[in-house]
Design a protein around this motif. Structure first.
Motif, PDB file in Angstrom:
ATOM      1  N   ASN A 229       0.826  -1.204   0.000  1.00 26.02           N
ATOM      2  CA  ASN A 229       0.000   0.000   0.000  1.00 26.02           C
ATOM      3  C   ASN A 229       0.862   1.257   0.000  1.00 26.02           C
ATOM      4  O   ASN A 229       0.483   2.274  -0.566  1.00 26.02           O
ATOM      5  CB  ASN A 229      -0.940   0.008   1.202  1.00 26.02           C
ATOM      6  N   ASP A 230       2.030   1.196   0.652  1.00 24.48           N
ATOM      7  CA  ASP A 230       2.945   2.337   0.638  1.00 24.48           C
ATOM      8  C   ASP A 230       3.453   2.597  -0.780  1.00 24.48           C
ATOM      9  O   ASP A 230       3.535   3.746  -1.224  1.00 24.48           O
ATOM     10  CB  ASP A 230       4.131   2.087   1.567  1.00 24.48           C
ATOM     11  N   LEU A 231       3.802   1.531  -1.482  1.00 27.51           N
ATOM     12  CA  LEU A 231       4.315   1.685  -2.848  1.00 27.51           C
ATOM     13  C   LEU A 231       3.302   2.366  -3.756  1.00 27.51           C
ATOM     14  O   LEU A 231       3.669   3.073  -4.696  1.00 27.51           O
ATOM     15  CB  LEU A 231       4.679   0.320  -3.434  1.00 27.51           C
ATOM     16  N   ALA A 232       2.027   2.137  -3.493  1.00 25.74           N
ATOM     17  CA  ALA A 232       0.991   2.704  -4.344  1.00 25.74           C
ATOM     18  C   ALA A 232       0.599   4.125  -3.954  1.00 25.74           C
ATOM     19  O   ALA A 232      -0.155   4.777  -4.669  1.00 25.74           O
ATOM     20  CB  ALA A 232      -0.257   1.816  -4.304  1.00 25.74           C
ATOM     21  N   GLY A 233       1.119   4.628  -2.827  1.00 20.48           N
ATOM     22  CA  GLY A 233       0.740   5.964  -2.366  1.00 20.48           C
ATOM     23  C   GLY A 233       1.386   7.073  -3.167  1.00 20.48           C
ATOM     24  O   GLY A 233       2.330   6.857  -3.945  1.00 20.48           O
ATOM     25  N   ASP A 234       0.886   8.303  -2.964  1.00 21.91           N
ATOM     26  CA  ASP A 234       1.400   9.456  -3.715  1.00 21.91           C
ATOM     27  C   ASP A 234       2.894   9.649  -3.495  1.00 21.91           C
ATOM     28  O   ASP A 234       3.621  10.039  -4.413  1.00 21.91           O
ATOM     29  CB  ASP A 234       0.645  10.726  -3.296  1.00 21.91           C
ATOM     30  N   PHE A 235       3.352   9.406  -2.270  1.00 21.52           N
ATOM     31  CA  PHE A 235       4.772   9.578  -1.966  1.00 21.52           C
ATOM     32  C   PHE A 235       5.423   8.229  -1.627  1.00 21.52           C
ATOM     33  O   PHE A 235       6.402   8.164  -0.909  1.00 21.52           O
ATOM     34  CB  PHE A 235       4.939  10.563  -0.795  1.00 21.52           C
ATOM     35  N   GLY A 236       4.849   7.173  -2.194  1.00 26.88           N
ATOM     36  CA  GLY A 236       5.302   5.829  -1.872  1.00 26.88           C
ATOM     37  C   GLY A 236       6.695   5.500  -2.352  1.00 26.88           C
ATOM     38  O   GLY A 236       7.321   4.565  -1.848  1.00 26.88           O
ATOM     39  N   LEU A 237       7.220   6.265  -3.320  1.00 30.47           N
ATOM     40  CA  LEU A 237       8.559   5.988  -3.854  1.00 30.47           C
ATOM     41  C   LEU A 237       9.614   6.925  -3.284  1.00 30.47           C
ATOM     42  O   LEU A 237      10.803   6.753  -3.572  1.00 30.47           O
ATOM     43  CB  LEU A 237       8.550   6.103  -5.385  1.00 30.47           C
ATOM     44  N   GLU A 238       9.179   7.902  -2.494  1.00 32.97           N
ATOM     45  CA  GLU A 238      10.151   8.841  -1.935  1.00 32.97           C
ATOM     46  C   GLU A 238      11.116   8.095  -1.011  1.00 32.97           C
ATOM     47  O   GLU A 238      10.720   7.260  -0.207  1.00 32.97           O
ATOM     48  CB  GLU A 238       9.445   9.949  -1.157  1.00 32.97           C
ATOM     49  N   GLY A 239      12.383   8.422  -1.133  1.00 33.60           N
ATOM     50  CA  GLY A 239      13.386   7.791  -0.300  1.00 33.60           C
ATOM     51  C   GLY A 239      13.963   6.511  -0.863  1.00 33.60           C
ATOM     52  O   GLY A 239      14.825   5.889  -0.247  1.00 33.60           O
ATOM     53  N   LEU A 240      13.513   6.094  -2.059  1.00 34.86           N
ATOM     54  CA  LEU A 240      14.018   4.851  -2.647  1.00 34.86           C
ATOM     55  C   LEU A 240      15.126   5.070  -3.663  1.00 34.86           C
ATOM     56  O   LEU A 240      15.689   4.117  -4.184  1.00 34.86           O
ATOM     57  CB  LEU A 240      12.874   4.086  -3.327  1.00 34.86           C
ATOM     58  N   ASP A 241      15.464   6.327  -3.939  1.00 40.07           N
ATOM     59  CA  ASP A 241      16.368   6.617  -5.038  1.00 40.07           C
ATOM     60  C   ASP A 241      17.831   6.382  -4.696  1.00 40.07           C
ATOM     61  O   ASP A 241      18.687   6.471  -5.581  1.00 40.07           O
ATOM     62  CB  ASP A 241      16.169   8.060  -5.534  1.00 40.07           C
ATOM     63  N   ASP A 242      18.170   6.072  -3.425  1.00 40.99           N
ATOM     64  CA  ASP A 242      19.544   5.677  -3.123  1.00 40.99           C
ATOM     65  C   ASP A 242      19.562   4.308  -2.445  1.00 40.99           C
ATOM     66  O   ASP A 242      20.485   3.978  -1.705  1.00 40.99           O
ATOM     67  CB  ASP A 242      20.261   6.726  -2.264  1.00 40.99           C
ATOM     68  N   LYS A 243      18.541   3.490  -2.724  1.00 34.64           N
ATOM     69  CA  LYS A 243      18.467   2.151  -2.151  1.00 34.64           C
ATOM     70  C   LYS A 243      18.894   1.120  -3.197  1.00 34.64           C
ATOM     71  O   LYS A 243      18.664   1.281  -4.389  1.00 34.64           O
ATOM     72  CB  LYS A 243      17.056   1.833  -1.659  1.00 34.64           C
ATOM     73  N   ARG A 244      19.492   0.045  -2.684  1.00 39.90           N
ATOM     74  CA  ARG A 244      19.873  -1.056  -3.569  1.00 39.90           C
ATOM     75  C   ARG A 244      18.968  -2.272  -3.392  1.00 39.90           C
ATOM     76  O   ARG A 244      18.964  -3.165  -4.238  1.00 39.90           O
ATOM     77  CB  ARG A 244      21.331  -1.461  -3.314  1.00 39.90           C
ATOM     78  N   LEU A 245      18.209  -2.287  -2.303  1.00 41.32           N
ATOM     79  CA  LEU A 245      17.292  -3.398  -2.050  1.00 41.32           C
ATOM     80  C   LEU A 245      15.980  -2.844  -1.524  1.00 41.32           C
ATOM     81  O   LEU A 245      15.960  -2.115  -0.525  1.00 41.32           O
ATOM     82  CB  LEU A 245      17.901  -4.368  -1.025  1.00 41.32           C
ATOM     83  N   ILE A 246      14.886  -3.163  -2.207  1.00 40.90           N
ATOM     84  CA  ILE A 246      13.546  -2.845  -1.737  1.00 40.90           C
ATOM     85  C   ILE A 246      12.933  -4.165  -1.297  1.00 40.90           C
ATOM     86  O   ILE A 246      12.573  -5.007  -2.122  1.00 40.90           O
ATOM     87  CB  ILE A 246      12.699  -2.183  -2.832  1.00 40.90           C
ATOM     88  N   SER A 247      12.868  -4.356   0.013  1.00 39.72           N
ATOM     89  CA  SER A 247      12.353  -5.604   0.571  1.00 39.72           C
ATOM     90  C   SER A 247      10.930  -5.380   1.057  1.00 39.72           C
ATOM     91  O   SER A 247      10.680  -4.486   1.866  1.00 39.72           O
ATOM     92  CB  SER A 247      13.248  -6.063   1.728  1.00 39.72           C
ATOM     93  N   VAL A 248      10.005  -6.177   0.540  1.00 41.56           N
ATOM     94  CA  VAL A 248       8.606  -6.066   0.951  1.00 41.56           C
ATOM     95  C   VAL A 248       8.313  -7.241   1.876  1.00 41.56           C
ATOM     96  O   VAL A 248       8.014  -8.344   1.423  1.00 41.56           O
ATOM     97  CB  VAL A 248       7.661  -6.067  -0.262  1.00 41.56           C
ATOM     98  N   PRO A 249       8.464  -7.060   3.191  1.00 43.26           N
ATOM     99  CA  PRO A 249       8.290  -8.170   4.130  1.00 43.26           C
ATOM    100  C   PRO A 249       6.825  -8.454   4.384  1.00 43.26           C
ATOM    101  O   PRO A 249       5.982  -7.558   4.343  1.00 43.26           O
ATOM    102  CB  PRO A 249       8.980  -7.656   5.400  1.00 43.26           C
TER     103      PRO A 249
END
Length: 486
Positions: A229-249
């Motif tokens: 649900n965070d990924l689908a939000g308006d600001f769901g991608l903010e803060g991911l631009d310097d990540k190497r792993l997006i883990s959805v637990p």
């Protein structure tokens, strides 16, 4: 860049100059740009600005994000006489952002040294940068854009016997090379393989521990843990631009209203496509390729319906089929495994090198191929309907009118799948789903007028006129047609 950055602290600057920040001879009669350059000349640590975010180099040659408020506070500390008002300080920060701008993004060279390895060949370690091609360790340098470093050092002779024993308990051997290759892929900034990992299976089956080890290898600061649900939000991608792993637990379904957005973002990230990131405040939108890979973790795969098959085509499932629920538990297992990180890194690097030697093709065993087929079907209502009610022949003489196929689908969706009217697809969406799912299996769509005889009935005359139809497929016997179509 990320709002989830390391906390900037003036203590980091003590390695450069023990008395920083110290007084700087500003001239309040000069414009802000002049005073900004006085500040930059006196400051012992370099600054860069990437995508409108300020970074300061620390004593480890790591670039730490600094907010504009922190930069203003630092400037004020260099002005004990308070000669500069807030307006001028704010303008000085604006000049710093103009003067120190770079086009580089995390995990790229800011300024590549002569004969430098390609950035996609570099693995970030606690004690430097490992060149994957030459297997040599080169020192960390301010020319490489690292925003953190992992807490393990490269040691070419390190082993990981406990890790190998744990894998033998958790996973069928056919999954071992797949996991080894993808874990190695996580260590590299290369995203060209456009794949995502799914850790699926029983509670207390090992998948959570595998995820924690992968996080430690990549480095916690370079990992994000958003919900669907965070990924689908308006600001769901903010803060991911310097990540190497997006883990959805503990991955689970999104709300129906957000599912489409979540799926499209997952596909875009996995495919390495540019994606728009909305950022809060006054920061401008970013349109970037995220440097991260995606790892989903769940007891069973979330119900992410995608009739195109594009999401399933990028997924690599690892099935944890053994549950140790109720068995004696080693509560210190993760801690013990963390002690083997240098050896586990060697295991992962070996997998990455094999992956590259195989032209980027992951080693998928028989169990993995079966899991892939199950994933594809699970994400497609059209494929499930086809498996239950249709026989794909590829024969151009075998046709099903759209109205007939849709009537069979409605009965199947209600009686077999238990879908309520809101969950069922309308006729137009059903046609699009069928074409997207079945065309690569030899089923075509046609809309010129032909004659057709109802299945199971006598073939009297020239048949009924039909126009919209599927070609190369026929209904199975007892496929759930209502009597009107029998």
């Amino acid at each position: 860049m990320s709002e989830q950055h390391d906390e900037f602290d003036f203590e980091f600057q003590s390695e450069f100059e023990s008395d920083w920040p110290h007084e700087v001879p500003y001239d309040p009669s000069k414009h802000a740009s002049n005073n900004a350059h006085r500040f930059l000349a006196a400051r012992p640590a370099p600054i860069i600005v990437s995508d409108d975010v300020i970074y300061s180099l620390d004593f480890r040659d790591v670039w730490l994000a600094v907010s504009e408020a922190q930069m203003m506070a630092e400037i004020r500390r260099t002005d004990p006489g308070i000669d500069l008002d807030v307006r001028k300080i704010r303008s000085m920060v604006a000049e710093v952002k103009i003067n120190c701008r770079t086009t580089a993004r995390p995990f790229q060279w800011i300024k590549a040294p002569e004969n430098a390895p390609d950035a996609s060949d570099l693995i970030l370690c606690g004690n430097g940068l490992l060149d994957l091609r030459s297997m040599t360790l080169i020192p960390m340098t301010e020319n490489y854009f690292a925003t953190s470093i992992p807490e393990w050092d490269y040691n070419p002779v390190a082993k990981c016997p406990l890790w190998m024993h744990a894998l033998s308990q958790w996973l069928h051997p056919s999954f071992h090379p797949t996991l080894q290759e993808f874990t190695g892929y996580l260590l590299s900034p290369d995203t060209s393989l456009h794949a995502m990992l799914c850790l699926l299976g029983e509670t207390r089956g090992g998948k959570g521990t595998v995820g924690r080890i992968q996080t430690a290898l990549v480095g916690a600061a370079h990992c994000a843990f958003p919900a669907f649900n965070d990924l689908a939000g308006d600001f769901g991608l903010e803060g991911l631009d310097d990540k190497r792993l997006i883990s959805v637990p503990d991955a689970h379904d999104t709300h129906a209203s957000k599912r489409g957005t979540a799926i499209e973002r997952l596909k875009s990230i996995a495919a390495g496509d540019p994606i728009t990131i909305n950022r809060k405040g006054t920061k401008q939108q970013l349109n970037v390729k995220l440097p991260a890979k995606i790892v989903l973790t769940a007891n069973q795969h979330p119900n992410l319906l995608d009739e195109s098959g594009a999401l399933a085509a990028r997924e690599i499932p690892i099935m944890f089929e053994n549950s140790f629920n109720g068995a004696a538990r080693d509560i210190n297992l993760t801690t013990k495994l963390l002690g083997e990180l240098p050896g586990i890194a060697n295991w992962a690097i070996e997998g990455l090198r094999r992956l590259r030697q195989n032209g980027g093709q992951f080693t998928i065993g028989a169990k993995g191929r079966a899991a892939l087929e199950d994933l594809e079907v699970s994400q497609s209502i059209a494929l499930r309907f086809a498996a239950a009610c249709l026989e794909i022949t590829g024969d151009s003489n075998d046709i099903i009118p759209l109205a007939v196929a849709y009537a069979a689908y409605e009965n199947w969706a209600s009686d077999i799948e238990g879908l309520n009217p809101r969950q069922r697809r309308d006729k137009t969406a059903f046609r699009k789903d069928m074409v997207a799912s079945l065309q690569k299996r030899g089923v075509a769509w046609a809309d010129n007028q032909v004659r057709w005889h109802k299945p199971g009935g006598p073939k009297r005359g020239i048949g009924e006129r039909v126009k919209h139809r599927f070609v190369g497929v026929r209904l199975k016997a007892n496929a759930g047609l209502s009597p009107a179509f029998g």
